[in-house]
Design an enzyme around this catalytic site. Structure first.
Site, PDB file in Angstrom:
ATOM      1  N   ASN A 348      70.011 136.380  65.472  1.00  0.00           N
ATOM      2  CA  ASN A 348      68.915 137.230  65.921  1.00  0.00           C
ATOM      3  C   ASN A 348      68.267 136.680  67.179  1.00  0.00           C
ATOM      4  O   ASN A 348      68.898 135.955  67.939  1.00  0.00           O
ATOM      5  CB  ASN A 348      67.913 137.492  64.813  1.00  0.00           C
ATOM      6  CG  ASN A 348      67.578 138.983  64.734  1.00  0.00           C
ATOM      7  OD1 ASN A 348      67.024 139.552  65.667  1.00  0.00           O
ATOM      8  ND2 ASN A 348      67.967 139.622  63.642  1.00  0.00           N
ATOM      9  N   HIS A 350      66.139 134.385  68.237  1.00  0.00           N
ATOM     10  CA  HIS A 350      66.182 132.971  68.599  1.00  0.00           C
ATOM     11  C   HIS A 350      67.603 132.530  68.932  1.00  0.00           C
ATOM     12  O   HIS A 350      67.822 131.716  69.837  1.00  0.00           O
ATOM     13  CB  HIS A 350      65.622 132.120  67.455  1.00  0.00           C
ATOM     14  CG  HIS A 350      65.365 130.697  67.828  1.00  0.00           C
ATOM     15  ND1 HIS A 350      66.262 129.678  67.581  1.00  0.00           N
ATOM     16  CD2 HIS A 350      64.299 130.109  68.447  1.00  0.00           C
ATOM     17  CE1 HIS A 350      65.766 128.534  68.000  1.00  0.00           C
ATOM     18  NE2 HIS A 350      64.577 128.770  68.539  1.00  0.00           N
ATOM     19  N   CYS A 351      68.575 133.075  68.233  1.00  0.00           N
ATOM     20  CA  CYS A 351      69.975 132.702  68.439  1.00  0.00           C
ATOM     21  C   CYS A 351      70.498 133.101  69.809  1.00  0.00           C
ATOM     22  O   CYS A 351      71.438 132.484  70.325  1.00  0.00           O
ATOM     23  CB  CYS A 351      70.870 133.342  67.383  1.00  0.00           C
ATOM     24  SG  CYS A 351      70.448 132.956  65.680  1.00  0.00           S
ATOM     25  N   ILE A 352      69.941 134.167  70.394  1.00  0.00           N
ATOM     26  CA  ILE A 352      70.481 134.677  71.652  1.00  0.00           C
ATOM     27  C   ILE A 352      69.685 134.194  72.862  1.00  0.00           C
ATOM     28  O   ILE A 352      69.931 134.643  73.987  1.00  0.00           O
ATOM     29  CB  ILE A 352      70.560 136.210  71.648  1.00  0.00           C
ATOM     30  CG1 ILE A 352      69.178 136.855  71.647  1.00  0.00           C
ATOM     31  CG2 ILE A 352      71.379 136.694  70.457  1.00  0.00           C
ATOM     32  CD1 ILE A 352      69.208 138.379  71.803  1.00  0.00           C
TER      33      ILE A 352
END
Length: 364
Positions: A348, A350-352
């Protein structure tokens, strides 16, 4: 400025570089344009729509740099051109080869020094335990970014994704045993050796090892889906709300670890819980929904929510989570975005994203 590889000389700790927390002042944010079709349950077009929503939200607060390759695919699609067309004019688009779009995990960790200098850690990357191929371009992405930024580089002898760690800026690091001790990353390294690398390359002194991440997380339990520091001494953690949730046993275990833990300054940790969202699936696959996977920007908080399609039960959970976040971040503007479009790729907000901290000289 040519990137200087200092990894054969000393470690960041020896050179007095340290990893700042995510609330540290920013130069900007990095993202990578979605390109791997097999990673997205409902296709790349929905994924790109989700990335544009996040990018537009971030660009309202700080400078955004989007990585998008200019190579043409078999259907004549050019990611660089598409990204440039869809994104705000303020967003810089960088033409770098890459295999996937999770720059939190394959990008560099940027460090700061008390004299205002910066440097970056180039971790080794193997696509979350060789789950996707190819990944060679992603493994080379961090050095390319550091060269673009003109920052010295430390090559760490450790496979590690940025989503697997979180720091408080005062010497404490949060992670999970499930991920960092996974045999598909560093099978020959012991827990003690991995912890020693974390100390050497991030200048932390205390590692708090949570047990497992969220059930079904294909990253093997990244901590950025589970828990984060709001500030030194205070942790926000997502917990199971339903007794029948597959996360319930692990929630209890991780809360016990936090209750018994102490940070690098010897403080007993305060922790705040966010109940997990209701379970949902897409095309028969369970989605790892997390309210912890938000991204703090300069003055704001970009938060994934999951009930924008009119799901009343999910909307109630979203509102509850947003209320907790407003209490924890009263000085920040909370910006909810449609996290369903991004979670279908496995992560989501934070991951991107990946923060670029400013180089700030410490006041004497």
């Amino acid at each position: 400025m040519k990137t200087i590889n200092t990894s054969t000389l000393r470690t960041p700790r020896e050179d007095d570089f340290w990893m700042p927390p995510e609330w540290f002042p920013r130069e900007g944010t990095l993202m990578s344009w979605p390109v791997r079709i097999e990673a997205w349950l409902d296709g790349l077009e929905e994924a790109r729509e989700g990335y544009v929503e996040v990018a537009r939200a971030i660009a309202e607060f700080e400078q955004l740099y989007m990585i998008a390759r200019s190579s043409v695919d078999a259907k004549g699609y050019v990611p660089y051109d598409d990204a440039r067309k869809r994104l705000p004019a303020s967003v810089e688009v960088w033409d770098f080869p890459h295999d996937d779009s999770w720059v939190r995990d394959n990008g560099p960790t940027i460090l700061v020094h008390k004299d205002g200098r910066r440097a970056g850690v180039n971790w080794q990357f193997n696509a979350w335990g060789k789950k996707y191929h190819p990944y060679e371009a992603d493994n080379e992405l961090a050095p390319r970014i550091l060269e673009k930024l003109g920052l010295p580089r430390y090559d760490a002898p450790l496979i590690l994704e940025g989503g697997s760690i979180h720091v408080d800026g005062e010497g404490t690091l949060l992670t999970t045993e499930e991920c960092l001790l996974a045999k598909n990353r560093n099978p020959s390294l012991s827990k003690e050796t991995i912890e020693a690398y974390l100390r050497s390359y991030l200048s932390v002194s205390t590692v708090i090892w949570l047990d497992r991440g969220l059930w079904g997380d294909e990253t093997d339990g990244h901590v950025d889906n589970l828990a984060c520091f709001v500030e030194p001494g205070r942790v926000l953690i997502q917990v199971a709300a339903d007794p029948d949730s597959p996360n319930m046993p692990n929630s209890k275990k991780n809360l016990t670890i936090l209750e018994e833990g102490r940070d690098a300054r010897g403080r007993k940790l305060e922790f705040v819980t966010i109940p997990e969202p209701p379970r949902r699936t897409c095309r028969g696959e369970s989605l790892t929904l997390s309210y912890i996977n938000f991204y703090p920007v300069s003055g704001g908080l970009i938060v994934p929510v999951f009930g924008k399609d009119g799901d009343a039960e999910m909307k109630k959970a979203d509102d509850r989570a947003l209320g907790i976040l407003r209490e924890q971040y009263p000085e920040r503007k909370i910006v909810p975005i449609d996290g369903m479009k991004i979670i279908k790729g496995g992560g989501n907000v934070h991951c991107i994203t990946q923060q670029i901290p400013k180089g700030i000289k410490e006041q004497s």
